[in-house]
Design a protein around this motif. Sequence first.
Motif, short mmCIF file in Angstrom:
data_model
loop_
_atom_site.label_atom_id
_atom_site.label_comp_id
_atom_site.label_asym_id
_atom_site.label_seq_id
_atom_site.Cartn_x
_atom_site.Cartn_y
_atom_site.Cartn_z
N ALA A 120 2.23 -3.69 12.71
CA ALA A 120 2.45 -3.96 14.13
C ALA A 120 1.89 -2.84 14.99
CB ALA A 120 3.94 -4.13 14.41
N ASN A 121 1.88 -1.63 14.44
CA ASN A 121 1.30 -0.49 15.15
C ASN A 121 -0.20 -0.35 14.91
OD1 ASN A 121 3.45 1.42 16.51
ND2 ASN A 121 4.42 0.63 14.65
N GLY A 122 -0.77 -1.36 14.28
CA GLY A 122 -2.21 -1.35 14.04
C GLY A 122 -2.63 -0.49 12.86
N ILE A 123 -1.66 -0.06 12.03
CA ILE A 123 -2.00 0.80 10.89
C ILE A 123 -2.19 -0.05 9.64
CG2 ILE A 123 -1.13 2.63 9.37
CD1 ILE A 123 0.31 3.73 11.90
N LYS A 124 -3.40 -0.04 9.11
CA LYS A 124 -3.67 -0.86 7.92
C LYS A 124 -3.77 -0.02 6.65
CE LYS A 124 -5.78 -4.82 10.08
NZ LYS A 124 -6.94 -5.71 10.14
N THR A 125 -4.17 1.22 6.80
CA THR A 125 -4.27 2.08 5.61
C THR A 125 -2.93 2.76 5.39
OG1 THR A 125 -6.62 2.45 5.90
CG2 THR A 125 -5.43 4.07 4.59
N ASN A 143 -9.27 3.87 0.64
CA ASN A 143 -8.09 3.47 1.40
C ASN A 143 -7.48 2.21 0.82
OD1 ASN A 143 -8.65 5.55 3.10
ND2 ASN A 143 -9.32 4.27 4.83
N ARG A 144 -6.17 2.15 0.86
CA ARG A 144 -5.47 0.93 0.43
C ARG A 144 -4.36 0.60 1.42
NH1 ARG A 144 -6.48 0.07 -5.28
NH2 ARG A 144 -8.65 0.68 -5.43
N GLY A 145 -4.04 -0.69 1.50
CA GLY A 145 -2.97 -1.12 2.41
C GLY A 145 -2.23 -2.31 1.82
N ILE A 146 -1.62 -3.08 2.70
CA ILE A 146 -0.87 -4.25 2.26
C ILE A 146 -1.80 -5.20 1.50
CG2 ILE A 146 0.31 -6.35 3.05
CD1 ILE A 146 0.80 -4.62 5.71
N PHE A 147 -1.36 -5.69 0.36
CA PHE A 147 -2.16 -6.73 -0.30
C PHE A 147 -1.31 -7.99 -0.52
CE2 PHE A 147 -4.06 -8.77 -4.11
CZ PHE A 147 -5.15 -9.29 -3.45
N CYS A 148 -0.31 -7.92 -1.40
CA CYS A 148 0.45 -9.15 -1.68
C CYS A 148 1.62 -9.33 -0.72
CB CYS A 148 0.92 -9.19 -3.14
SG CYS A 148 2.46 -8.29 -3.44
N GLY A 149 2.11 -8.25 -0.19
CA GLY A 149 3.15 -8.33 0.84
C GLY A 149 4.54 -8.64 0.34
N ILE A 150 4.73 -8.87 -0.97
CA ILE A 150 6.09 -9.16 -1.44
C ILE A 150 6.45 -8.44 -2.74
CG2 ILE A 150 6.40 -11.37 -0.27
CD1 ILE A 150 5.78 -12.69 -3.02
N GLY A 151 5.86 -7.28 -2.93
CA GLY A 151 6.37 -6.41 -3.98
C GLY A 151 5.74 -6.52 -5.35
N HIS A 152 4.72 -7.37 -5.52
CA HIS A 152 4.15 -7.51 -6.85
C HIS A 152 3.02 -6.51 -7.13
CE1 HIS A 152 6.52 -10.95 -7.85
NE2 HIS A 152 6.04 -11.67 -6.86
N CYS A 153 2.21 -6.21 -6.11
CA CYS A 153 0.97 -5.49 -6.38
C CYS A 153 1.09 -3.98 -6.27
CB CYS A 153 -0.15 -5.99 -5.48
SG CYS A 153 -0.05 -5.37 -3.78
N TYR A 154 2.09 -3.46 -5.66
CA TYR A 154 2.33 -2.01 -5.54
C TYR A 154 1.24 -1.28 -4.76
CZ TYR A 154 6.29 -2.38 -8.68
OH TYR A 154 7.51 -2.71 -9.22
#
Lengths: 404, 382, 106, 85
Positions: free
Chosen positions: C40-45, C55-66
């Motif tokens: 929401a704050n525009g932070i993807k990394t 850089n890495r950020g959100i991928f699966c969004g529900i706890g599987h990919c870490y």
Amino acid sequence: MKVDVAIIGAGPAGLTAAVEIARNGLSAAVIDEYYRPGGRLLGQYYEDPYAPADQRTWDGKKEADQLEEKARSLGVHIFMNVTVWAVSGKWRVDMAGGDLPAITSNVLLLATGSVEKALPVPGWTLPGVISVGAAQTFTNLHHVAVGKKVMMAGIDPLSLSVMIELKNAGVHVAGMALPPMSSVTGKNKTPLQTVERLQDVAGLAPNLLVRKLGKFALKRFPKLTASGLRFNLLKVNNVPIHLRKAIVKIEGEKNVEAVTLQSVSVDGKPAGKTESVEVDTVCLSNGLYPLIDLAQTAGCRLVDMPELGGTVPLHGPDMTTKVSGLFVAGNITGIEGAKVAMAQGRLAAASILQSLGKQAAITVDEAMTEVTNAREKAPLRFLPDIEEGRIKMNKIWEAESAHG
Amino acid sequence: MSYKVVVAGGGLIGASTAYYLTKSGAEVTLIESKDIASGTSGACDRAIMLQSKKPGPTLDLAIESIALYKELEAELETELEYRKSGGMIIIETPEEMAAMEHMVERQQKAGIDVKLITGKEAQERQPGLSKDLIGSTWWEEDAEVNPLKVSFAMANAAKSRGAKIKLGTPVKRLLTENNRVIGVETPTEKIYADAVVVAMGVWTPKLFEPFGVDVPIIPRQGHILVSERMPSFLHTGILSAAYIANKLKRNHQSEDPDPFGVGLAIGQTHSGSLLIGGSRQFTGYNTETNPEVIRKIGEAAVRAFPLLAKARIIRAFTGLRPYTPDGMPILGPVEGMDGVYIAAGHEGDGVALAPISGKIMAHMVCGENSGMDINTFSLSRF
Amino acid sequence: MSNTLRLNSSSNKLETIEFYFNDKKLNGYKGEPIAASLLANGIKTIRTCEITGENRGIFCGIGHCYECRAEVDGIPNVRTCLTPARQGAKVFSQASGIKGDMEDES
Amino acid sequence: MDDMIICRCEGVYLSDILKAIEEGASSVPGIKKRVRAGMGYCQGRVCQPVIRDMLESKTGGEKMPPQQRAQTPVRPVLLDDMIRR
């Protein structure tokens, strides 16, 4: 803590089972890693014109809240933000992240759901590349836009419906394209196969697609196939659906900056030029597969069953397994929608109650019929051959049972 | 015509045997039921800890083996993560102290320069160790290596020297003719050879059962926990005195007050993960991990390194160590059966002894003099 | 709230909290996962990969990919997609390091 | 196709996996032991189905190539949580 039934997974299957079990006088605990109950229900929001008038809008979050409230009012213990790392004995459930180190139970119900299948493409580790499930969750549950301009890769019932949800929420979707056509990672993803699959799905359960893709889809898809896909572009809700372009690369230094699309022939061979489309977000969709780890460690035999979405624990039509005191329900048994999962949860509860010699409000047979009905009325079908898969599983189950 | 040898088993010992056989000029076929290092060799830790080993034939072998390891990276042109890291056996109780004092005295008499150091010295040598330790041993010659890398490198080197490697191919039985083994049978073919080396670890006895030959190798299950990657902080191999005590127990038929045989053995891989062992338990061929054992090993780890409480265990596995009643491997021919040799039963010493075992077997099979007295390791000692 | 990627106003009745990401003060809604507040704050990394440095950020969004791991209030490698922030929570991309701790001990 | 990461946790590339298959790996654990794919935090939850598909299309057997067996702990867990009684 000791309960009659420990349920792992607070999604539609697990919560429904918990309610049914508690309602019939047994104690239940539901454990889930997520911070709030509901599982995949939480991201769902769509319209189902074939449902009864008062149920046309499916607000998954509302359903989840109602199930949670019902479960809590019946005294179900709900542990959220708690990770189960082991199940052993009959039964001890080891937990991390909460106050209790473990609970014990007489019966274990695994309703651990499913995981999204990865869709690797060069650049897919960049921040801004997310799974379609993440897009759904962030849009419908967190109300946060996943990006300012989104490209979706993978054209299937789920990605189409999430695309609509993104649009409805005001997110700019630049288009949808086919996944990469690599020989090692891109099986069954050619334009022809994609359209055929959509056609299957549309033919079997047209509700959503009729509405979402418009009459165009149902009428034209067969012709599209027949004519070798001369129509390369559909527009749904004003979003271009590139049926003859595959995503081949995601570009960017630190975040997603653009995607490269490659024109492909109907059978998926590169044909013609590539183009770069500037986007800041890419959504990858490749379907779901059952999450079976705990079933395996609990001693359940696994069966490879692509029709059900992958490898599933061997289970009977009544949600029992060959491991005494172990039951399964929901997407762990095969990939279907939330309503089927709920019916399976109720069925698992009926089987559990029966196994414990308890009178249940619903019989196992009645509950099995409900699962069949839910399947028939499913507004969205993820796997075209799900029924075949269920029949195959039942046959294996019967053969195994015959051998004792 | 060159000498044809079948090696049955693609673990550390089989791969090493195949490699040294090709060096001796034999025509080698390595037959493996699954994959290289798919059994015990792919489920062990990386320690080459010799300081506590009783002076005698096994220790002599191990010292020879280490000499080979020092050359192997250059010889195989592969990074094996071999490192002379030194090793410590940490001491938590006065009883353990007494046992370790005894052990150190014995080793020093035999010319092995193991020292006892105080708890404080141990912490200086290895930051993070608990202040509650009452002491530790230290020997700078202990080492470590990556057993997966060794297995694959040996197999690949054998292959590039002309060995045939048949993976996914179980050896169904030994082919015999007049008390002589003339080859092996797989599900699809019969492979004839001048000699067969059976390096099937805990699965070795099954191949000899039909001939009434009792190979006293029993699977002894060991758990290992794997942590998330952490910055490199473990400078040395570490065992606990309890680990040594459990290792020395030769009680596969008696009741044990600690049925899991838990003791600490901890090392850090090049990737940064910690490998945290271990347990020693007779559970048949079962390789399932047990949460209770995992918990007990975790407790031992946090006792030794309190700050590991904040580390995550990302997985665990078990390996079936090929236990023998006297703790020594079986290396040599089989009485009454010509043409067949056994190279198995190394229990936890397979990593340390792989190179020398392979070399000895190659020499033995090809009739060369290895310059070592290896009768001590023959099956007929039982 | 100054968050740029909030989708609608329906959540406005939610309580706002403050937390810190790599020492920068940010706002989020109470009870929402840290990953949602960050996005929401525009932070993807959220972190950099310890192996590739990317850089890495959100991928699966529900706890599987870490993939969305971060240090949260002193615990390294917490999945931010599952974990709501506490008021004043301190979130860091990379763990401050068990090595430093170990050396302090000696 | 350009090279790309398949195992995100351990940074394992497509070319690494193809090389492991070339070397004889015919199962998910075989790939894992050679090139570390699936050894990281998610324990193959993301890459295992992809690798299995790759193995299937490369080796083309009738049966699906073996996957890794799930073992306790099924999720990463803090030692602190693990040893609580």
